[in-house]
Motif scaffolding. Sequence first.
Motif, mmCIF file in Angstrom:
data_model
loop_
_atom_site.group_PDB
_atom_site.id
_atom_site.type_symbol
_atom_site.label_atom_id
_atom_site.label_comp_id
_atom_site.label_asym_id
_atom_site.label_seq_id
_atom_site.Cartn_x
_atom_site.Cartn_y
_atom_site.Cartn_z
ATOM 1 N N ALA A 99 41.019 41.198 50.004
ATOM 2 C CA ALA A 99 41.906 42.160 49.325
ATOM 3 C C ALA A 99 41.178 43.456 48.976
ATOM 4 O O ALA A 99 41.806 44.455 48.628
ATOM 5 C CB ALA A 99 42.485 41.527 48.051
ATOM 6 N N ILE A 100 39.836 43.444 49.073
ATOM 7 C CA ILE A 100 39.076 44.625 48.633
ATOM 8 C C ILE A 100 39.184 45.744 49.656
ATOM 9 O O ILE A 100 38.780 45.596 50.809
ATOM 10 C CB ILE A 100 37.594 44.250 48.370
ATOM 11 C CG1 ILE A 100 37.525 43.247 47.227
ATOM 12 C CG2 ILE A 100 36.772 45.492 48.058
ATOM 13 C CD1 ILE A 100 36.133 42.800 46.867
ATOM 14 N N GLY A 101 39.785 46.830 49.214
ATOM 15 C CA GLY A 101 39.901 48.021 50.056
ATOM 16 C C GLY A 101 40.824 47.870 51.251
ATOM 17 O O GLY A 101 40.811 48.709 52.149
ATOM 18 N N LEU A 143 39.406 45.120 37.916
ATOM 19 C CA LEU A 143 38.233 45.842 38.429
ATOM 20 C C LEU A 143 38.779 46.664 39.588
ATOM 21 O O LEU A 143 39.316 46.112 40.553
ATOM 22 C CB LEU A 143 37.151 44.857 38.865
ATOM 23 C CG LEU A 143 35.842 45.451 39.396
ATOM 24 C CD1 LEU A 143 35.212 46.430 38.405
ATOM 25 C CD2 LEU A 143 34.833 44.337 39.687
ATOM 26 N N VAL A 144 38.663 47.980 39.453
ATOM 27 C CA VAL A 144 39.416 48.895 40.311
ATOM 28 C C VAL A 144 38.456 49.734 41.140
ATOM 29 O O VAL A 144 37.680 50.522 40.591
ATOM 30 C CB VAL A 144 40.275 49.832 39.425
ATOM 31 C CG1 VAL A 144 41.135 50.733 40.308
ATOM 32 C CG2 VAL A 144 41.122 49.040 38.439
ATOM 33 N N GLY A 145 38.480 49.570 42.456
ATOM 34 C CA GLY A 145 37.613 50.358 43.335
ATOM 35 C C GLY A 145 38.270 51.672 43.713
ATOM 36 O O GLY A 145 38.220 52.656 42.976
ATOM 37 N N GLY A 146 38.924 51.694 44.876
ATOM 38 C CA GLY A 146 39.499 52.922 45.429
ATOM 39 C C GLY A 146 40.315 53.728 44.429
ATOM 40 O O GLY A 146 40.156 54.955 44.339
ATOM 41 N N LYS A 167 31.855 52.631 43.542
ATOM 42 C CA LYS A 167 31.041 52.228 44.699
ATOM 43 C C LYS A 167 30.081 53.369 45.043
ATOM 44 O O LYS A 167 29.679 54.105 44.157
ATOM 45 C CB LYS A 167 31.921 51.851 45.895
ATOM 46 C CG LYS A 167 33.053 50.895 45.531
ATOM 47 C CD LYS A 167 33.687 50.324 46.753
ATOM 48 C CE LYS A 167 34.946 49.563 46.376
ATOM 49 N NZ LYS A 167 35.166 48.424 47.203
ATOM 50 N N HIS A 193 28.976 41.614 43.230
ATOM 51 C CA HIS A 193 30.101 42.192 43.980
ATOM 52 C C HIS A 193 30.017 41.689 45.420
ATOM 53 O O HIS A 193 28.918 41.543 45.963
ATOM 54 C CB HIS A 193 30.035 43.721 43.916
ATOM 55 C CG HIS A 193 31.295 44.369 44.412
ATOM 56 N ND1 HIS A 193 31.595 44.455 45.751
ATOM 57 C CD2 HIS A 193 32.343 44.928 43.745
ATOM 58 C CE1 HIS A 193 32.775 45.053 45.878
ATOM 59 N NE2 HIS A 193 33.256 45.357 44.680
ATOM 60 N N GLU A 197 37.755 38.585 42.736
ATOM 61 C CA GLU A 197 38.043 39.598 43.748
ATOM 62 C C GLU A 197 38.081 38.936 45.124
ATOM 63 O O GLU A 197 37.025 38.728 45.752
ATOM 64 C CB GLU A 197 36.954 40.675 43.756
ATOM 65 C CG GLU A 197 36.809 41.429 42.459
ATOM 66 C CD GLU A 197 36.231 42.820 42.693
ATOM 67 O OE1 GLU A 197 36.875 43.790 42.306
ATOM 68 O OE2 GLU A 197 35.148 42.927 43.293
ATOM 69 N N ASN A 202 35.245 51.166 39.540
ATOM 70 C CA ASN A 202 34.011 50.995 40.315
ATOM 71 C C ASN A 202 34.028 52.048 41.417
ATOM 72 O O ASN A 202 34.781 51.913 42.385
ATOM 73 C CB ASN A 202 33.963 49.579 40.904
ATOM 74 C CG ASN A 202 32.831 49.409 41.901
ATOM 75 O OD1 ASN A 202 31.862 50.168 41.884
ATOM 76 N ND2 ASN A 202 32.948 48.415 42.772
ATOM 77 N N GLY A 208 40.462 41.899 40.873
ATOM 78 C CA GLY A 208 40.096 43.075 41.660
ATOM 79 C C GLY A 208 40.448 42.892 43.123
ATOM 80 O O GLY A 208 40.308 41.785 43.681
ATOM 81 N N GLY A 209 40.885 43.969 43.743
ATOM 82 C CA GLY A 209 41.242 43.934 45.171
ATOM 83 C C GLY A 209 42.525 44.697 45.384
ATOM 84 O O GLY A 209 43.612 44.188 45.094
ATOM 85 N N SER A 210 42.378 45.979 45.815
ATOM 86 C CA SER A 210 43.544 46.839 46.103
ATOM 87 C C SER A 210 44.510 46.953 44.918
ATOM 88 O O SER A 210 45.728 47.039 45.117
ATOM 89 C CB SER A 210 44.276 46.350 47.362
ATOM 90 O OG SER A 210 43.418 46.480 48.489
ATOM 91 N N LEU A 211 43.953 46.928 43.715
ATOM 92 C CA LEU A 211 44.796 47.112 42.537
ATOM 93 C C LEU A 211 45.179 48.586 42.452
ATOM 94 O O LEU A 211 44.332 49.475 42.542
ATOM 95 C CB LEU A 211 44.012 46.685 41.286
ATOM 96 C CG LEU A 211 44.809 46.365 40.030
ATOM 97 C CD1 LEU A 211 45.761 45.197 40.260
ATOM 98 C CD2 LEU A 211 43.869 46.040 38.868
#
Length: 256
Positions: free
Chosen positions: A177-179, A237-240, A11, A102, A173, A9, A216-219
């Motif tokens: 934990a997100i980001g 689910l992978v952000g950063g 973003k 989200h 998520e 993701n 998801g969350g800082s994975l």
Amino acid sequence: MRPLTIIGNWKMNGSLANNQLMLETLLAEGHETFKSLYCDLPISLGMCVPYPYLSQAHGLLKNTKVALGAQDVSDHPNGAYTGDVSAAMLQEMGCTYVIVGHSERRQHHQESDDLVARKAKATLQAKMIPIICVGETEKEYENGSTLVVVRKQLQAVIDLLQGQIASCVIAYEPVWAIGTGKVPSPAQAQEVHHQLRLQLATFNAEAAEKVAILYGGSLKADNAKELLAMPDIDGGLVGGASLNTEEFLALCQACI
Ligand code: PEP
């Protein structure tokens, strides 16, 4: 046995030049991890990009095994909804996945559980797969209401979709934990995933077995293996980390 699914993701990040570099590098270097991203993979892979870049990403990813996704969708099919994008439009742009609910949408756009459920329904109607995000805030985590919160979020979707829930992906998520670099322990995350699966099972045992529940969350590459080894965690689910191709491929490598 549910296959692992890893969805990136981006973003609200990217530029034409940078996207091209990231996706071309992903496809070129993917052979280290998967032999090739053009033939069958041991996991399902996807990348959810901002709306303006769907066409560019579709051009680069078509004929590969990396599915394209969007990060949101309107719950309306068409009409006077300036700025919104319909599910049919996303389907036409080549999307397979759409993230709905989200926490950044719930928080900054006041999206309710009912709206998220309607967005999931619109996504399914256009023959795409909604990735339905649920998760508690830090305050809710600290006061012990994680399960109450995520069950309520999931129930709104089950109530509207009924049997169609079997065609969705769920993403747990935790908002805290997100980001942030904070992650629940594998056992803590597994417990929430297990409870979500039990909730699906009370509705439909077959759906509960079939539905992928992503974490998801800082994975990252260095914590993915332990989390994704849990029996009810079916991917991430992978952000950063999806914005760094090396890190994203290392994360995939860690879980295959
Ligand atoms: C996300 O955006 O869904 C997410 C999990 O972000 P991050 O991996 O950066 O925590």
